[in-house]
Design a protein around this motif. Sequence first.
Motif, mmCIF file in Angstrom:
data_model
loop_
_atom_site.group_PDB
_atom_site.id
_atom_site.type_symbol
_atom_site.label_atom_id
_atom_site.label_comp_id
_atom_site.label_asym_id
_atom_site.label_seq_id
_atom_site.Cartn_x
_atom_site.Cartn_y
_atom_site.Cartn_z
ATOM 1 N N VAL A 1 0.860 -1.187 0.000
ATOM 2 C CA VAL A 1 0.000 0.000 0.000
ATOM 3 C C VAL A 1 0.893 1.233 0.000
ATOM 4 O O VAL A 1 1.816 1.329 0.817
ATOM 5 C CB VAL A 1 -0.918 0.014 1.248
ATOM 6 N N ILE A 2 0.627 2.169 -0.912
ATOM 7 C CA ILE A 2 1.329 3.448 -0.919
ATOM 8 C C ILE A 2 0.453 4.447 -0.175
ATOM 9 O O ILE A 2 -0.708 4.635 -0.527
ATOM 10 C CB ILE A 2 1.605 3.934 -2.348
ATOM 11 N N CYS A 3 1.016 5.078 0.850
ATOM 12 C CA CYS A 3 0.233 6.001 1.677
ATOM 13 C C CYS A 3 0.674 7.439 1.454
ATOM 14 O O CYS A 3 1.803 7.700 1.071
ATOM 15 C CB CYS A 3 0.332 5.617 3.143
ATOM 16 N N SER A 4 -0.221 8.372 1.706
ATOM 17 C CA SER A 4 0.093 9.789 1.509
ATOM 18 C C SER A 4 0.756 10.403 2.735
ATOM 19 O O SER A 4 1.544 11.340 2.621
ATOM 20 C CB SER A 4 -1.177 10.578 1.174
ATOM 21 N N ASP A 5 0.446 9.892 3.908
ATOM 22 C CA ASP A 5 1.015 10.402 5.157
ATOM 23 C C ASP A 5 1.522 9.190 5.931
ATOM 24 O O ASP A 5 0.757 8.482 6.589
ATOM 25 C CB ASP A 5 -0.058 11.158 5.947
ATOM 26 N N TYR A 6 2.815 8.948 5.835
ATOM 27 C CA TYR A 6 3.402 7.736 6.393
ATOM 28 C C TYR A 6 3.112 7.582 7.886
ATOM 29 O O TYR A 6 2.683 6.512 8.330
ATOM 30 C CB TYR A 6 4.913 7.718 6.137
ATOM 31 N N ALA A 7 3.325 8.631 8.662
ATOM 32 C CA ALA A 7 3.115 8.542 10.119
ATOM 33 C C ALA A 7 1.665 8.201 10.446
ATOM 34 O O ALA A 7 1.388 7.375 11.327
ATOM 35 C CB ALA A 7 3.529 9.848 10.791
ATOM 36 N N ARG A 8 0.728 8.813 9.749
ATOM 37 C CA ARG A 8 -0.699 8.568 9.995
ATOM 38 C C ARG A 8 -1.061 7.115 9.651
ATOM 39 O O ARG A 8 -1.749 6.434 10.410
ATOM 40 C CB ARG A 8 -1.525 9.553 9.176
ATOM 41 N N SER A 9 -0.577 6.622 8.508
ATOM 42 C CA SER A 9 -0.875 5.240 8.102
ATOM 43 C C SER A 9 -0.161 4.235 8.995
ATOM 44 O O SER A 9 -0.721 3.186 9.329
ATOM 45 C CB SER A 9 -0.488 5.022 6.644
ATOM 46 N N ARG A 10 1.061 4.547 9.404
ATOM 47 C CA ARG A 10 1.795 3.671 10.315
ATOM 48 C C ARG A 10 1.004 3.524 11.610
ATOM 49 O O ARG A 10 0.824 2.424 12.126
ATOM 50 C CB ARG A 10 3.183 4.255 10.598
ATOM 51 N N TYR A 11 0.502 4.628 12.162
ATOM 52 C CA TYR A 11 -0.295 4.597 13.386
ATOM 53 C C TYR A 11 -1.570 3.769 13.174
ATOM 54 O O TYR A 11 -1.929 2.931 14.004
ATOM 55 C CB TYR A 11 -0.641 6.024 13.829
ATOM 56 N N PHE A 12 -2.271 4.000 12.069
ATOM 57 C CA PHE A 12 -3.524 3.309 11.788
ATOM 58 C C PHE A 12 -3.325 1.788 11.735
ATOM 59 O O PHE A 12 -4.019 1.034 12.423
ATOM 60 C CB PHE A 12 -4.109 3.817 10.459
ATOM 61 N N TYR A 13 -2.386 1.332 10.918
ATOM 62 C CA TYR A 13 -2.203 -0.118 10.742
ATOM 63 C C TYR A 13 -1.529 -0.778 11.948
ATOM 64 O O TYR A 13 -1.876 -1.910 12.300
ATOM 65 C CB TYR A 13 -1.412 -0.406 9.463
ATOM 66 N N HIS A 14 -0.588 -0.083 12.588
ATOM 67 C CA HIS A 14 0.137 -0.679 13.713
ATOM 68 C C HIS A 14 -0.621 -0.506 15.035
ATOM 69 O O HIS A 14 -0.826 -1.478 15.766
ATOM 70 C CB HIS A 14 1.536 -0.068 13.811
ATOM 71 N N GLN A 15 -1.060 0.711 15.346
ATOM 72 C CA GLN A 15 -1.688 0.965 16.637
ATOM 73 C C GLN A 15 -3.176 0.615 16.654
ATOM 74 O O GLN A 15 -3.641 -0.024 17.587
ATOM 75 C CB GLN A 15 -1.498 2.435 17.039
ATOM 76 N N ILE A 16 -3.916 1.049 15.638
ATOM 77 C CA ILE A 16 -5.362 0.812 15.649
ATOM 78 C C ILE A 16 -5.699 -0.616 15.228
ATOM 79 O O ILE A 16 -6.441 -1.314 15.916
ATOM 80 C CB ILE A 16 -6.100 1.840 14.771
ATOM 81 N N LEU A 17 -5.141 -1.084 14.096
ATOM 82 C CA LEU A 17 -5.431 -2.448 13.660
ATOM 83 C C LEU A 17 -4.551 -3.481 14.356
ATOM 84 O O LEU A 17 -4.826 -4.671 14.277
ATOM 85 C CB LEU A 17 -5.282 -2.567 12.140
#
Length: 135
Positions: A12-28
Amino acid sequence: MHLLSGIHHVAVICSDYARSRYFYHQILGLPILDEHYRAERDSYKLDLALPDGAQLELFSFPDAPPRPSWPEAQGLRHLAFRVQNLERVLAHLQQHQVACQKIRVDEYTGRRFCFFADPDGLPLELYEDSGASAK
């Protein structure tokens, strides 16, 4: 004889790395396997583990174009995650202010599923599987 033995990873290519990192690692809750910054490409690459052994790779690339439409664009339609208890996962996502669509039922399998999106609008699905083969 099967030529393929399963999915190794989805990228997955993300637009905001920190935001996507948090979403997939912390939330999911996906564990981090490896993380690299590639200076020559001004790009991060994050490898996350899925419980079945497959991986999710997150990339950041400067000026990557946005997805043209949702979810009916050509290419990857959505990424589906197998879950045992749909209500429990939905409650967790809603605690983190992740908007989820209404639960639907697969007309062929009778299994319940629900769509939501990652921080970049990538369509994600939760597909309830009580242990039998998944979709």
